[in-house]
Design a protein around this motif. Structure first.
Motif, PDB file in Angstrom:
ATOM      1  N   LEU A  35     -17.864 -14.772  12.997  1.00  0.00           N
ATOM      2  CA  LEU A  35     -18.532 -14.265  11.739  1.00  0.00           C
ATOM      3  C   LEU A  35     -20.138 -14.597  11.793  1.00  0.00           C
ATOM      4  CD1 LEU A  35     -16.182 -15.984   8.673  1.00  0.00           C
ATOM      5  CD2 LEU A  35     -16.203 -13.495   9.678  1.00  0.00           C
ATOM      6  N   ASN A  36     -20.681 -13.511  11.375  1.00  0.00           N
ATOM      7  CA  ASN A  36     -22.162 -13.168  11.257  1.00  0.00           C
ATOM      8  C   ASN A  36     -23.132 -14.601  10.128  1.00  0.00           C
ATOM      9  OD1 ASN A  36     -21.767 -11.306  13.592  1.00  0.00           O
ATOM     10  ND2 ASN A  36     -21.498  -9.768  12.521  1.00  0.00           N
ATOM     11  N   GLY A  37     -22.481 -16.278  10.364  1.00  0.00           N
ATOM     12  CA  GLY A  37     -22.815 -16.425   9.330  1.00  0.00           C
ATOM     13  C   GLY A  37     -21.531 -17.178   8.727  1.00  0.00           C
ATOM     14  N   LYS A  38     -21.585 -17.583   7.588  1.00  0.00           N
ATOM     15  CA  LYS A  38     -20.833 -18.454   6.738  1.00  0.00           C
ATOM     16  C   LYS A  38     -20.096 -17.238   5.325  1.00  0.00           C
ATOM     17  CE  LYS A  38     -22.275 -23.663   7.244  1.00  0.00           C
ATOM     18  NZ  LYS A  38     -22.987 -23.950   6.193  1.00  0.00           N
ATOM     19  N   MET A  39     -18.643 -17.610   5.427  1.00  0.00           N
ATOM     20  CA  MET A  39     -18.185 -16.575   4.539  1.00  0.00           C
ATOM     21  C   MET A  39     -17.883 -17.481   3.347  1.00  0.00           C
ATOM     22  SD  MET A  39     -14.825 -13.707   4.949  1.00  0.00           S
ATOM     23  CE  MET A  39     -13.638 -14.435   5.658  1.00  0.00           C
ATOM     24  N   VAL A  40     -18.332 -17.467   2.006  1.00  0.00           N
ATOM     25  CA  VAL A  40     -17.099 -17.578   0.620  1.00  0.00           C
ATOM     26  C   VAL A  40     -16.286 -17.028   0.457  1.00  0.00           C
ATOM     27  CG1 VAL A  40     -18.151 -19.191  -0.998  1.00  0.00           C
ATOM     28  CG2 VAL A  40     -19.435 -18.839   0.918  1.00  0.00           C
ATOM     29  N   MET A  41     -15.516 -17.735   0.033  1.00  0.00           N
ATOM     30  CA  MET A  41     -14.449 -16.627  -0.928  1.00  0.00           C
ATOM     31  C   MET A  41     -13.855 -17.565  -2.539  1.00  0.00           C
ATOM     32  SD  MET A  41     -13.276 -15.370   1.358  1.00  0.00           S
ATOM     33  CE  MET A  41     -11.348 -13.967   1.205  1.00  0.00           C
ATOM     34  N   PHE A  42     -13.812 -16.654  -3.294  1.00  0.00           N
ATOM     35  CA  PHE A  42     -13.830 -17.113  -4.196  1.00  0.00           C
ATOM     36  C   PHE A  42     -12.608 -16.972  -5.534  1.00  0.00           C
ATOM     37  CE2 PHE A  42     -18.512 -16.684  -4.197  1.00  0.00           C
ATOM     38  CZ  PHE A  42     -18.984 -17.460  -4.257  1.00  0.00           C
ATOM     39  N   TYR A  43     -11.713 -18.613  -5.239  1.00  0.00           N
ATOM     40  CA  TYR A  43     -10.334 -18.373  -6.629  1.00  0.00           C
ATOM     41  C   TYR A  43     -10.390 -17.890  -7.242  1.00  0.00           C
ATOM     42  CZ  TYR A  43      -6.483 -19.633  -8.907  1.00  0.00           C
ATOM     43  OH  TYR A  43      -5.164 -19.693  -9.722  1.00  0.00           O
ATOM     44  N   GLU A  44      -9.239 -16.454  -7.245  1.00  0.00           N
ATOM     45  CA  GLU A  44     -10.136 -15.898  -9.304  1.00  0.00           C
ATOM     46  C   GLU A  44      -8.863 -16.251  -9.652  1.00  0.00           C
ATOM     47  OE1 GLU A  44     -12.044 -12.055  -9.282  1.00  0.00           O
ATOM     48  OE2 GLU A  44     -13.052 -13.016  -7.847  1.00  0.00           O
ATOM     49  N   PRO A  45      -8.490 -16.535 -10.938  1.00  0.00           N
ATOM     50  CA  PRO A  45      -7.179 -16.994 -11.263  1.00  0.00           C
ATOM     51  C   PRO A  45      -6.811 -15.315 -11.363  1.00  0.00           C
ATOM     52  CG  PRO A  45      -9.277 -18.056 -12.621  1.00  0.00           C
ATOM     53  CD  PRO A  45      -9.574 -16.971 -11.058  1.00  0.00           C
ATOM     54  N   LYS A  46      -5.500 -15.375 -11.835  1.00  0.00           N
ATOM     55  CA  LYS A  46      -4.473 -14.457 -12.567  1.00  0.00           C
ATOM     56  C   LYS A  46      -4.816 -14.111 -13.848  1.00  0.00           C
ATOM     57  CE  LYS A  46      -1.060 -13.742  -8.552  1.00  0.00           C
ATOM     58  NZ  LYS A  46       0.141 -13.859  -7.649  1.00  0.00           N
ATOM     59  N   ALA A  47      -4.689 -12.855 -14.448  1.00  0.00           N
ATOM     60  CA  ALA A  47      -5.077 -12.654 -16.126  1.00  0.00           C
ATOM     61  C   ALA A  47      -3.906 -12.899 -16.693  1.00  0.00           C
ATOM     62  CB  ALA A  47      -4.934 -11.035 -16.492  1.00  0.00           C
ATOM     63  N   ASP A  48      -3.527 -13.366 -17.362  1.00  0.00           N
ATOM     64  CA  ASP A  48      -2.255 -14.151 -18.571  1.00  0.00           C
ATOM     65  C   ASP A  48      -1.478 -12.884 -18.363  1.00  0.00           C
ATOM     66  OD1 ASP A  48      -0.165 -15.032 -19.527  1.00  0.00           O
ATOM     67  OD2 ASP A  48      -1.240 -16.290 -21.504  1.00  0.00           O
ATOM     68  N   PHE A  49      -0.080 -12.722 -18.198  1.00  0.00           N
ATOM     69  CA  PHE A  49       0.853 -11.816 -17.907  1.00  0.00           C
ATOM     70  C   PHE A  49       1.179 -11.436 -18.856  1.00  0.00           C
ATOM     71  CE2 PHE A  49       3.094 -15.052 -16.137  1.00  0.00           C
ATOM     72  CZ  PHE A  49       4.592 -14.570 -16.993  1.00  0.00           C
ATOM     73  N   MET A  50       0.937 -12.288 -20.018  1.00  0.00           N
ATOM     74  CA  MET A  50       1.831 -12.680 -21.370  1.00  0.00           C
ATOM     75  C   MET A  50       1.154 -11.727 -22.424  1.00  0.00           C
ATOM     76  SD  MET A  50       5.018 -13.643 -21.417  1.00  0.00           S
ATOM     77  CE  MET A  50       5.825 -13.986 -22.788  1.00  0.00           C
ATOM     78  N   VAL A  51       0.300 -11.668 -22.807  1.00  0.00           N
ATOM     79  CA  VAL A  51      -0.740 -11.588 -24.116  1.00  0.00           C
ATOM     80  C   VAL A  51      -0.251  -9.460 -23.482  1.00  0.00           C
ATOM     81  CG1 VAL A  51      -3.139 -11.022 -24.218  1.00  0.00           C
ATOM     82  CG2 VAL A  51      -2.814 -12.976 -22.898  1.00  0.00           C
ATOM     83  N   PRO A  52      -0.380  -8.405 -22.149  1.00  0.00           N
ATOM     84  CA  PRO A  52      -0.190  -7.568 -22.924  1.00  0.00           C
ATOM     85  C   PRO A  52       1.266  -7.170 -23.471  1.00  0.00           C
ATOM     86  CG  PRO A  52      -1.178  -7.830 -21.037  1.00  0.00           C
ATOM     87  CD  PRO A  52      -0.888  -8.581 -21.301  1.00  0.00           C
ATOM     88  N   ILE A  53       2.506  -8.327 -23.086  1.00  0.00           N
ATOM     89  CA  ILE A  53       3.869  -7.996 -23.072  1.00  0.00           C
ATOM     90  C   ILE A  53       3.311  -8.337 -24.957  1.00  0.00           C
ATOM     91  CG2 ILE A  53       5.827  -9.231 -23.413  1.00  0.00           C
ATOM     92  CD1 ILE A  53       5.662  -9.590 -20.703  1.00  0.00           C
ATOM     93  N   ILE A  54       3.467  -9.469 -25.391  1.00  0.00           N
ATOM     94  CA  ILE A  54       3.121 -10.068 -27.087  1.00  0.00           C
ATOM     95  C   ILE A  54       1.986  -8.852 -27.943  1.00  0.00           C
ATOM     96  CG2 ILE A  54       1.989 -11.791 -28.421  1.00  0.00           C
ATOM     97  CD1 ILE A  54       2.325 -13.504 -26.036  1.00  0.00           C
ATOM     98  N   VAL A  55       1.330  -8.118 -27.172  1.00  0.00           N
ATOM     99  CA  VAL A  55       0.451  -7.362 -28.084  1.00  0.00           C
ATOM    100  C   VAL A  55       1.694  -5.800 -27.646  1.00  0.00           C
ATOM    101  CG1 VAL A  55      -1.227  -5.693 -27.964  1.00  0.00           C
ATOM    102  CG2 VAL A  55      -1.672  -7.791 -27.630  1.00  0.00           C
ATOM    103  N   SER A  56       2.195  -5.604 -27.500  1.00  0.00           N
ATOM    104  CA  SER A  56       3.467  -4.558 -27.071  1.00  0.00           C
ATOM    105  C   SER A  56       4.888  -4.244 -27.877  1.00  0.00           C
ATOM    106  CB  SER A  56       3.665  -4.780 -25.092  1.00  0.00           C
ATOM    107  OG  SER A  56       2.785  -4.388 -24.566  1.00  0.00           O
ATOM    108  N   VAL A  57       4.777  -6.198 -28.122  1.00  0.00           N
ATOM    109  CA  VAL A  57       5.963  -6.301 -29.190  1.00  0.00           C
ATOM    110  C   VAL A  57       5.804  -6.621 -30.531  1.00  0.00           C
ATOM    111  CG1 VAL A  57       7.153  -8.295 -30.252  1.00  0.00           C
ATOM    112  CG2 VAL A  57       7.414  -7.694 -27.725  1.00  0.00           C
ATOM    113  N   VAL A  58       4.067  -7.225 -31.156  1.00  0.00           N
ATOM    114  CA  VAL A  58       4.321  -6.574 -32.258  1.00  0.00           C
ATOM    115  C   VAL A  58       3.253  -5.305 -32.469  1.00  0.00           C
ATOM    116  CG1 VAL A  58       1.374  -7.041 -33.294  1.00  0.00           C
ATOM    117  CG2 VAL A  58       2.231  -8.797 -32.106  1.00  0.00           C
TER     118      VAL A  58
END
Length: 117
Positions: free
Chosen positions: A49-72
């Motif tokens: 690599l040309n220097g250090k590479m920084v990788m960030f953890y990005e949590p997945k969005a809560d998949f239940m929110v769209p389901i709950i909104v759709s049901v409502v």
């Protein structure tokens, strides 16, 4: 590995393992609560690599929110359809310009006076 920019000491590391293409790999593993609001990152420093590479953890969005909104929304639409249907049936039962006849002659002088004449 880092937590909010500070080095994490509780890391499990694998032995150096060969890949199928003649290269090698090592894995560093860390356990944490995904609900933790800290920012996790991994710094990779490799000769290719040309220097250090920084990788960030990005949590997945809560998949239940769209389901709950759709049901409502679906429940609200069904309730609105039922209310609309009841309102339509109620209006359809009433004819415009139609006045029902009185069921009692009490207080109506025109019918009693014409019967006596």
């Amino acid at each position: 590995m880092q937590r909010d920019g500070a080095k994490v000491e509780e890391i499990h590391s694998t032995e150096v393992r060969p890949n199928h293409d003649g290269t090698y790999q090592i894995q560093n593993l860390m356990e944490f609560d995904p609900k933790d609001q800290a920012k996790f990152s991994c710094v990779v420093d490799q000769g290719g690599l040309n220097g250090k590479m920084v990788m960030f953890y990005e949590p997945k969005a809560d998949f239940m929110v769209p389901i709950i909104v759709s049901v409502v929304i679906a429940v609200l639409l069904v309730a609105l359809a039922i209310v609309g249907f009841v309102f339509y049936k109620k209006k359809a039962g009433q004819k415009t310009g139609y006045n029902p006849a009185k069921t009692s002659d009490k207080g109506d002088s025109s019918s009693s006076s014409s019967a006596n004449a």
